[in-house]
Write a protein that holds these residues in place. Structure first.
Motif, PDB file in Angstrom:
ATOM      1  N   LYS A   1      -3.480   3.259 -11.617  1.00 43.39           N
ATOM      2  CA  LYS A   1      -4.363   3.397 -12.770  1.00 43.39           C
ATOM      3  C   LYS A   1      -4.828   2.032 -13.249  1.00 43.39           C
ATOM      4  O   LYS A   1      -4.102   1.052 -13.171  1.00 43.39           O
ATOM      5  CB  LYS A   1      -3.647   4.131 -13.896  1.00 43.39           C
ATOM      6  CG  LYS A   1      -3.314   5.587 -13.554  1.00 43.39           C
ATOM      7  CD  LYS A   1      -2.646   6.264 -14.735  1.00 43.39           C
ATOM      8  CE  LYS A   1      -2.319   7.712 -14.416  1.00 43.39           C
ATOM      9  NZ  LYS A   1      -1.657   8.398 -15.559  1.00 43.39           N
ATOM     10  N   SER A   2      -6.018   2.031 -13.822  1.00 44.04           N
ATOM     11  CA  SER A   2      -6.562   0.794 -14.355  1.00 44.04           C
ATOM     12  C   SER A   2      -5.930   0.466 -15.700  1.00 44.04           C
ATOM     13  O   SER A   2      -5.148   1.252 -16.259  1.00 44.04           O
ATOM     14  CB  SER A   2      -8.078   0.915 -14.500  1.00 44.04           C
ATOM     15  OG  SER A   2      -8.390   1.931 -15.438  1.00 44.04           O
ATOM     16  N   PHE A   3      -6.281  -0.675 -16.240  1.00 41.46           N
ATOM     17  CA  PHE A   3      -5.737  -1.110 -17.527  1.00 41.46           C
ATOM     18  C   PHE A   3      -6.136  -0.155 -18.652  1.00 41.46           C
ATOM     19  O   PHE A   3      -5.305   0.224 -19.482  1.00 41.46           O
ATOM     20  CB  PHE A   3      -6.239  -2.526 -17.815  1.00 41.46           C
ATOM     21  CG  PHE A   3      -5.787  -3.060 -19.141  1.00 41.46           C
ATOM     22  CD1 PHE A   3      -4.523  -3.599 -19.302  1.00 41.46           C
ATOM     23  CD2 PHE A   3      -6.641  -3.018 -20.239  1.00 41.46           C
ATOM     24  CE1 PHE A   3      -4.111  -4.091 -20.528  1.00 41.46           C
ATOM     25  CE2 PHE A   3      -6.234  -3.507 -21.460  1.00 41.46           C
ATOM     26  CZ  PHE A   3      -4.965  -4.049 -21.611  1.00 41.46           C
ATOM     27  N   PHE A   4      -7.386   0.244 -18.667  1.00 38.65           N
ATOM     28  CA  PHE A   4      -7.850   1.149 -19.718  1.00 38.65           C
ATOM     29  C   PHE A   4      -7.242   2.537 -19.571  1.00 38.65           C
ATOM     30  O   PHE A   4      -6.963   3.209 -20.578  1.00 38.65           O
ATOM     31  CB  PHE A   4      -9.382   1.259 -19.683  1.00 38.65           C
ATOM     32  CG  PHE A   4     -10.069  -0.011 -20.077  1.00 38.65           C
ATOM     33  CD1 PHE A   4     -10.201  -0.368 -21.414  1.00 38.65           C
ATOM     34  CD2 PHE A   4     -10.558  -0.866 -19.121  1.00 38.65           C
ATOM     35  CE1 PHE A   4     -10.820  -1.545 -21.781  1.00 38.65           C
ATOM     36  CE2 PHE A   4     -11.180  -2.047 -19.464  1.00 38.65           C
ATOM     37  CZ  PHE A   4     -11.321  -2.393 -20.808  1.00 38.65           C
ATOM     38  N   ALA A   5      -7.007   2.968 -18.324  1.00 40.59           N
ATOM     39  CA  ALA A   5      -6.394   4.283 -18.148  1.00 40.59           C
ATOM     40  C   ALA A   5      -4.947   4.293 -18.606  1.00 40.59           C
ATOM     41  O   ALA A   5      -4.440   5.318 -19.087  1.00 40.59           O
ATOM     42  CB  ALA A   5      -6.480   4.689 -16.678  1.00 40.59           C
ATOM     43  N   LYS A   6      -4.254   3.156 -18.488  1.00 40.84           N
ATOM     44  CA  LYS A   6      -2.860   3.094 -18.908  1.00 40.84           C
ATOM     45  C   LYS A   6      -2.707   2.962 -20.418  1.00 40.84           C
ATOM     46  O   LYS A   6      -1.815   3.556 -21.025  1.00 40.84           O
ATOM     47  CB  LYS A   6      -2.175   1.908 -18.210  1.00 40.84           C
ATOM     48  CG  LYS A   6      -1.975   2.075 -16.699  1.00 40.84           C
ATOM     49  CD  LYS A   6      -1.265   0.862 -16.121  1.00 40.84           C
ATOM     50  CE  LYS A   6      -1.070   1.006 -14.617  1.00 40.84           C
ATOM     51  NZ  LYS A   6      -0.392  -0.174 -14.043  1.00 40.84           N
TER      52      LYS A   6
ATOM     53  N   SER B   1       0.830  -1.210   0.000  1.00 38.78           N
ATOM     54  CA  SER B   1       0.000   0.000   0.000  1.00 38.78           C
ATOM     55  C   SER B   1       0.860   1.253   0.000  1.00 38.78           C
ATOM     56  O   SER B   1       0.546   2.241  -0.685  1.00 38.78           O
ATOM     57  CB  SER B   1      -0.910  -0.007   1.237  1.00 38.78           C
ATOM     58  OG  SER B   1      -1.756  -1.129   1.225  1.00 38.78           O
ATOM     59  N   GLU B   2       1.978   1.221   0.756  1.00 38.58           N
ATOM     60  CA  GLU B   2       2.870   2.374   0.767  1.00 38.58           C
ATOM     61  C   GLU B   2       3.526   2.596  -0.589  1.00 38.58           C
ATOM     62  O   GLU B   2       3.690   3.739  -1.044  1.00 38.58           O
ATOM     63  CB  GLU B   2       3.935   2.181   1.849  1.00 38.58           C
ATOM     64  CG  GLU B   2       3.390   2.228   3.269  1.00 38.58           C
ATOM     65  CD  GLU B   2       4.468   1.962   4.291  1.00 38.58           C
ATOM     66  OE1 GLU B   2       5.622   1.720   3.866  1.00 38.58           O
ATOM     67  OE2 GLU B   2       4.166   1.992   5.498  1.00 38.58           O
ATOM     68  N   LYS B   3       3.905   1.510  -1.275  1.00 38.12           N
ATOM     69  CA  LYS B   3       4.503   1.642  -2.606  1.00 38.12           C
ATOM     70  C   LYS B   3       3.521   2.246  -3.600  1.00 38.12           C
ATOM     71  O   LYS B   3       3.867   3.107  -4.403  1.00 38.12           O
ATOM     72  CB  LYS B   3       4.978   0.281  -3.093  1.00 38.12           C
ATOM     73  CG  LYS B   3       6.196  -0.248  -2.349  1.00 38.12           C
ATOM     74  CD  LYS B   3       6.623  -1.592  -2.911  1.00 38.12           C
ATOM     75  CE  LYS B   3       7.830  -2.138  -2.170  1.00 38.12           C
ATOM     76  NZ  LYS B   3       8.241  -3.472  -2.709  1.00 38.12           N
ATOM     77  N   LYS B   4       2.269   1.811  -3.529  1.00 30.88           N
ATOM     78  CA  LYS B   4       1.265   2.354  -4.448  1.00 30.88           C
ATOM     79  C   LYS B   4       0.984   3.818  -4.153  1.00 30.88           C
ATOM     80  O   LYS B   4       0.721   4.610  -5.058  1.00 30.88           O
ATOM     81  CB  LYS B   4      -0.025   1.542  -4.329  1.00 30.88           C
ATOM     82  CG  LYS B   4       0.092   0.137  -4.894  1.00 30.88           C
ATOM     83  CD  LYS B   4      -1.222  -0.605  -4.799  1.00 30.88           C
ATOM     84  CE  LYS B   4      -1.097  -2.007  -5.387  1.00 30.88           C
ATOM     85  NZ  LYS B   4      -2.377  -2.756  -5.290  1.00 30.88           N
ATOM     86  N   ALA B   5       1.029   4.201  -2.880  1.00 33.38           N
ATOM     87  CA  ALA B   5       0.794   5.600  -2.531  1.00 33.38           C
ATOM     88  C   ALA B   5       1.923   6.489  -3.042  1.00 33.38           C
ATOM     89  O   ALA B   5       1.693   7.637  -3.435  1.00 33.38           O
ATOM     90  CB  ALA B   5       0.656   5.736  -1.019  1.00 33.38           C
ATOM     91  N   LYS B   6       3.169   5.968  -3.047  1.00 29.47           N
ATOM     92  CA  LYS B   6       4.292   6.744  -3.551  1.00 29.47           C
ATOM     93  C   LYS B   6       4.283   6.839  -5.070  1.00 29.47           C
ATOM     94  O   LYS B   6       4.804   7.797  -5.635  1.00 29.47           O
ATOM     95  CB  LYS B   6       5.604   6.116  -3.079  1.00 29.47           C
ATOM     96  CG  LYS B   6       5.811   6.214  -1.576  1.00 29.47           C
ATOM     97  CD  LYS B   6       7.116   5.545  -1.171  1.00 29.47           C
ATOM     98  CE  LYS B   6       7.320   5.619   0.342  1.00 29.47           C
ATOM     99  NZ  LYS B   6       8.581   4.955   0.761  1.00 29.47           N
ATOM    100  N   ASN B   7       3.726   5.898  -5.794  1.00 31.28           N
ATOM    101  CA  ASN B   7       3.704   5.880  -7.262  1.00 31.28           C
ATOM    102  C   ASN B   7       2.260   5.776  -7.738  1.00 31.28           C
ATOM    103  O   ASN B   7       1.749   4.683  -7.951  1.00 31.28           O
ATOM    104  CB  ASN B   7       4.523   4.698  -7.781  1.00 31.28           C
ATOM    105  CG  ASN B   7       4.713   4.779  -9.295  1.00 31.28           C
ATOM    106  OD1 ASN B   7       4.323   5.742  -9.926  1.00 31.28           O
ATOM    107  ND2 ASN B   7       5.313   3.733  -9.856  1.00 31.28           N
TER     108      ASN B   7
END
Length: 250
Positions: A216-221, A205-211
């Protein structure tokens, strides 16, 4: 009349003292503090052994186990010495590679007011008689209990445990048992590593908060790739002539 009153008081006190002394002395031969010693002293069960030339078990009393109740399991052992006849027989059984057996009754270790609750049957273990002889009657006995306090297993090993054919003198080495006694309660199995699992989740969770890009979802990427592919398909379908067009008339 005034003189008789102190005399009567003295007589009454003497009678009461005599009664109290009689009650204490008639307490089954115990001192006043002995009740507590019995309450926490446990109870005794026989330890039996058998060693026969024909390998047919005939158990006799070897000693007595005193099982003590409480949070920490404990026991003590008092044992008889081997007679001259038993020493000779044990060496004869060892010579033919026979077995030395022990057994204890299945009992409930936790007692209620020192009432022994014996179960049906016995717990039995054995070693090679030659190992018992060559160890000079040095053995280790382990009693296993379950969570409720019942004896569920017994084991015996000699120290040392191998038979090497060593000569042993009867009078010197085969008279007194040298026994180590242990009582083992059940061991709890290791639980799931919940703390480590929660720690891994927190790190992720901390890694995702930093990046934030990873959130982002698959469609957003990959929206541009999806849109480009859709446009390509539309252009390709419009450029392709319909199948089965009009034929030229002759």
């Amino acid at each position: 009349m005034a003189r008789s009153l102190p005399f009567n008081i003295a007589v009454v006190c003497s009678v009461l003292l005599f009664v109290c002394t009689t009650l204490v002395c008639c307490n089954n031969g115990r001192r006043v503090g002995d009740a507590l010693d019995l309450e926490f002293g446990g109870f005794s069960v026989p330890l039996e052994h058998s060693f026969e030339i024909d390998d047919v078990a005939k158990f006799e009393v070897r000693g007595a186990l005193v099982l003590k109740a409480g949070r920490e399991p404990s026991a003590s052992l008092s044992q008889n010495q081997l007679s001259g006849e038993d020493r000779t027989k044990l060496k004869e059984v060892a010579a033919v590679d026979g077995l030395y057996r022990i057994r204890v009754p299945r009992v409930f270790r936790q007692t209620d007011r020192q009432i022994e609750r014996q179960m049906e049957g016995y717990l039995t273990a054995f070693v090679r008689a030659c190992a018992m002889v060559e160890s000079h009657l040095s053995d280790s006995i382990t009693l296993n209990t379950d969570v409720s306090g019942y004896l569920i297993g017994v084991s015996i090993v000699t120290l040392p445990g191998a038979c090497r054919g060593t000569e042993v003198e009867d009078e010197v080495d085969l008279e007194v048992f040298n026994t180590t006694l242990r009582v083992l309660p059940p061991v709890n199995a290791p639980g799931p590593e919940t703390a480590l699992f929660l720690e891994r989740i927190e790190l992720e969770s901390e890694k995702k908060a930093k990046n934030p890009q990873e959130q982002k979802s698959f469609f957003a990427k990959y929206w541009y790739l999806i849109l480009g592919g859709a446009i390509f398909l539309m252009v390709t379908n419009s450029a392709t002539p319909p199948a089965g067009g009009d034929r030229e008339q002759s």
